[in-house]
Design a protein around this motif. Structure first.
Motif, PDB file in Angstrom:
ATOM      1  N   ALA A 187       1.027  -1.366  -0.022  1.00 31.63           N
ATOM      2  CA  ALA A 187       0.083   0.088  -0.039  1.00 31.63           C
ATOM      3  C   ALA A 187       0.846   1.175   0.089  1.00 31.63           C
ATOM      4  CB  ALA A 187      -0.967   0.018   1.234  1.00 31.63           C
ATOM      5  N   ALA A 188       0.382   2.216  -0.662  1.00 32.42           N
ATOM      6  CA  ALA A 188       1.191   3.409  -0.704  1.00 32.42           C
ATOM      7  C   ALA A 188       1.052   4.244   0.574  1.00 32.42           C
ATOM      8  CB  ALA A 188       0.680   4.481  -1.835  1.00 32.42           C
ATOM      9  N   ASN A 189      -0.014   4.132   1.221  1.00 31.93           N
ATOM     10  CA  ASN A 189      -0.387   4.529   2.510  1.00 31.93           C
ATOM     11  C   ASN A 189      -0.129   3.688   3.814  1.00 31.93           C
ATOM     12  OD1 ASN A 189      -1.036   6.538   4.156  1.00 31.93           O
ATOM     13  ND2 ASN A 189      -3.178   6.468   3.990  1.00 31.93           N
ATOM     14  N   ALA A 190       0.771   2.828   3.652  1.00 29.87           N
ATOM     15  CA  ALA A 190       1.181   1.843   4.676  1.00 29.87           C
ATOM     16  C   ALA A 190       1.077   2.455   6.086  1.00 29.87           C
ATOM     17  CB  ALA A 190       2.025   0.778   4.213  1.00 29.87           C
ATOM     18  N   ASN A 191       1.655   3.461   6.261  1.00 29.82           N
ATOM     19  CA  ASN A 191       1.727   3.991   7.547  1.00 29.82           C
ATOM     20  C   ASN A 191       0.604   4.147   8.187  1.00 29.82           C
ATOM     21  OD1 ASN A 191       3.130   4.986   9.905  1.00 29.82           O
ATOM     22  ND2 ASN A 191       2.741   7.112   9.003  1.00 29.82           N
ATOM     23  N   ASN A 247     -18.055   9.202  -3.051  1.00 27.55           N
ATOM     24  CA  ASN A 247     -18.570  10.165  -3.340  1.00 27.55           C
ATOM     25  C   ASN A 247     -19.639  10.587  -2.440  1.00 27.55           C
ATOM     26  OD1 ASN A 247     -20.454   8.808  -4.247  1.00 27.55           O
ATOM     27  ND2 ASN A 247     -19.961   8.842  -6.327  1.00 27.55           N
ATOM     28  N   SER A 248     -19.690  10.066  -1.087  1.00 23.44           N
ATOM     29  CA  SER A 248     -20.611  10.285  -0.170  1.00 23.44           C
ATOM     30  C   SER A 248     -20.211  10.144   1.180  1.00 23.44           C
ATOM     31  CB  SER A 248     -22.124   9.432  -0.474  1.00 23.44           C
ATOM     32  OG  SER A 248     -21.801   8.187   0.289  1.00 23.44           O
ATOM     33  N   VAL A 249     -20.727  10.788   2.029  1.00 20.26           N
ATOM     34  CA  VAL A 249     -20.373  10.609   3.561  1.00 20.26           C
ATOM     35  C   VAL A 249     -20.657   9.161   4.176  1.00 20.26           C
ATOM     36  CG1 VAL A 249     -20.491  13.276   4.050  1.00 20.26           C
ATOM     37  CG2 VAL A 249     -22.671  11.580   4.434  1.00 20.26           C
ATOM     38  N   ALA A 250     -21.584   8.482   3.416  1.00 18.47           N
ATOM     39  CA  ALA A 250     -21.776   7.131   3.938  1.00 18.47           C
ATOM     40  C   ALA A 250     -20.645   6.059   3.291  1.00 18.47           C
ATOM     41  CB  ALA A 250     -23.027   6.838   3.317  1.00 18.47           C
ATOM     42  N   ILE A 258      -5.333  -1.551  -7.163  1.00 21.07           N
ATOM     43  CA  ILE A 258      -6.433  -1.272  -6.879  1.00 21.07           C
ATOM     44  C   ILE A 258      -6.566   0.046  -5.971  1.00 21.07           C
ATOM     45  CG2 ILE A 258      -8.529  -1.587  -5.399  1.00 21.07           C
ATOM     46  CD1 ILE A 258      -7.775  -4.561  -5.972  1.00 21.07           C
ATOM     47  N   SER A 259      -7.201   1.193  -6.686  1.00 18.22           N
ATOM     48  CA  SER A 259      -7.230   2.496  -6.089  1.00 18.22           C
ATOM     49  C   SER A 259      -8.647   2.832  -5.324  1.00 18.22           C
ATOM     50  CB  SER A 259      -7.030   3.616  -7.145  1.00 18.22           C
ATOM     51  OG  SER A 259      -5.945   3.217  -7.967  1.00 18.22           O
ATOM     52  N   ILE A 260      -8.280   3.520  -4.587  1.00 16.83           N
ATOM     53  CA  ILE A 260      -9.517   4.263  -3.488  1.00 16.83           C
ATOM     54  C   ILE A 260      -9.395   5.563  -3.508  1.00 16.83           C
ATOM     55  CG2 ILE A 260     -11.269   3.928  -1.745  1.00 16.83           C
ATOM     56  CD1 ILE A 260     -10.040   0.979  -1.127  1.00 16.83           C
ATOM     57  N   LEU A 261     -10.284   6.148  -4.250  1.00 17.35           N
ATOM     58  CA  LEU A 261     -10.292   7.813  -4.267  1.00 17.35           C
ATOM     59  C   LEU A 261     -11.376   8.239  -3.445  1.00 17.35           C
ATOM     60  CD1 LEU A 261      -9.000  10.346  -5.327  1.00 17.35           C
ATOM     61  CD2 LEU A 261     -10.510  10.201  -7.236  1.00 17.35           C
ATOM     62  N   ASN A 262     -10.965   9.218  -2.304  1.00 19.83           N
ATOM     63  CA  ASN A 262     -12.151   9.859  -1.585  1.00 19.83           C
ATOM     64  C   ASN A 262     -12.231  11.219  -2.088  1.00 19.83           C
ATOM     65  OD1 ASN A 262     -13.479  10.910   0.461  1.00 19.83           O
ATOM     66  ND2 ASN A 262     -12.234  10.563   2.226  1.00 19.83           N
ATOM     67  N   GLN A 263     -13.545  11.358  -2.769  1.00 15.14           N
ATOM     68  CA  GLN A 263     -13.874  12.651  -3.188  1.00 15.14           C
ATOM     69  C   GLN A 263     -14.567  13.607  -2.287  1.00 15.14           C
ATOM     70  OE1 GLN A 263     -15.764  10.786  -6.614  1.00 15.14           O
ATOM     71  NE2 GLN A 263     -14.082  11.534  -7.885  1.00 15.14           N
ATOM     72  N   TYR A 310      -7.803   9.451   4.060  1.00 18.28           N
ATOM     73  CA  TYR A 310      -8.302  10.708   4.475  1.00 18.28           C
ATOM     74  C   TYR A 310      -9.035  11.331   3.203  1.00 18.28           C
ATOM     75  CZ  TYR A 310      -4.761   9.785   8.024  1.00 18.28           C
ATOM     76  OH  TYR A 310      -4.034   9.195   9.065  1.00 18.28           O
ATOM     77  N   GLY A 311      -9.657  12.562   3.578  1.00 18.27           N
ATOM     78  CA  GLY A 311     -10.333  13.352   2.830  1.00 18.27           C
ATOM     79  C   GLY A 311      -9.859  13.933   1.642  1.00 18.27           C
ATOM     80  N   ASN A 312     -10.179  13.514   0.656  1.00 19.05           N
ATOM     81  CA  ASN A 312      -9.955  14.116  -0.842  1.00 19.05           C
ATOM     82  C   ASN A 312      -8.274  13.430  -1.117  1.00 19.05           C
ATOM     83  OD1 ASN A 312     -11.952  16.218  -1.605  1.00 19.05           O
ATOM     84  ND2 ASN A 312     -11.249  17.070   0.333  1.00 19.05           N
ATOM     85  N   ASN A 313      -8.214  12.332  -0.698  1.00 27.95           N
ATOM     86  CA  ASN A 313      -6.876  11.501  -0.789  1.00 27.95           C
ATOM     87  C   ASN A 313      -7.037  10.403  -1.457  1.00 27.95           C
ATOM     88  OD1 ASN A 313      -3.863  12.190   0.780  1.00 27.95           O
ATOM     89  ND2 ASN A 313      -5.860  13.395   1.244  1.00 27.95           N
ATOM     90  N   LEU A 314      -6.259   9.722  -2.122  1.00 27.95           N
ATOM     91  CA  LEU A 314      -6.025   8.408  -2.896  1.00 27.95           C
ATOM     92  C   LEU A 314      -5.208   7.475  -2.253  1.00 27.95           C
ATOM     93  CD1 LEU A 314      -6.457   7.008  -5.717  1.00 27.95           C
ATOM     94  CD2 LEU A 314      -4.639   7.904  -6.639  1.00 27.95           C
TER      95      LEU A 314
END
Length: 226
Positions: A34-38, A96-99, A113-118, A145-149
């Motif tokens: 993972a790119a954000n393993a921390n 794309n939603s707070v849910a 596999i990418s997960i983008l928080n919009q 995190y918000g608006n992060n990938l």
């Protein structure tokens, strides 16, 4: 057609009977990069008390991406998915939603596999993988995190351990409290290892098995920085 992988654990009668009589569970974990393993955590992927002389774990390259509104967790926390979607390498879940719901689209990177928080809402995210013919359970929990990938790559490395402690699938586990074995099945679709309740794990001599003692921090082993 997705590839099927098989890991066989061989044991003698004495070990099988001792494990069953003492209430042991077999647990399996699956590694990711993972790119954000921390801040990430490994999750129990599979557990069973169905143990025999030839105990077989089978899985396929069938994945889901999930989000969870649980953003604070400790050892033993079960990560419940708020939303989950079938996904393949080279695709992206756009939240794309707070849910935590969203849409899966094709992406430009076929290796992850990418997960983008919009949204500006923080989530936990990760991937699940099919095991024993089921839809599978989560492999990891990562901060989104918000608006992060976040980008995640499943790795064909499986960690197995026998323990008496009962832990649900999808639970955060930072340490194994018994000796564990990491089996690197990169380039293989089938492997056989053995277990003895007194002498612990044994596998090959070619370097595709790594033993770890009890109380090892398994986080960097299973949630690897890409």
């Amino acid at each position: 057609m997705s590839t099927t992988y098989t890991l066989t654990i061989t044991m003698d009668d004495t070990t099988v009977n001792d494990l069953l009589n003492s209430g042991y569970y077999l647990y399996a974990y699956k590694a990711v990069q993972a790119a954000n393993a921390n801040g990430g955590a490994p999750l129990v992927w599979f557990q069973t008390q169905t143990i025999s002389e030839n105990t077989v774990i089978t899985w396929t390259e069938s994945y889901e991406a999930y989000t969870s509104t649980e953003t604070s967790f400790t050892d033993g926390t079960v990560i419940n998915a708020s939303a989950s979607y079938p996904i393949n390498l080279g695709q992206e879940l756009q939240v794309n939603s707070v849910a935590g719901t969203g849409t899966v689209v094709n992406s430009s990177d076929a290796s992850v596999i990418s997960i983008l928080n919009q949204t500006s809402t923080q989530f936990t995210c990760g991937i699940s993988q099919s095991v024993q013919g089921s839809a599978g359970s989560q492999l990891c929990a990562l901060p989104l995190y918000g608006n992060n990938l976040d980008t995640i790559t499943p790795v064909e490395q499986v960690m197995v351990v026998f323990q008496t402690e009962q832990v649900d699938t999808g639970s955060v586990v930072y340490q194994c409290y018994a000796p564990s074995l990491l089996v690197n099945m990169t380039g293989m679709t089938a492997a056989t290892i053995s277990y003895d309740i007194n002498n612990n794990w044994s596998g090959n001599t070619e370097g595709w098995c790594t033993q770890y003692p009890a109380a090892t921090d398994i986080t960097p082993i299973l949630v690897q920085s890409s």
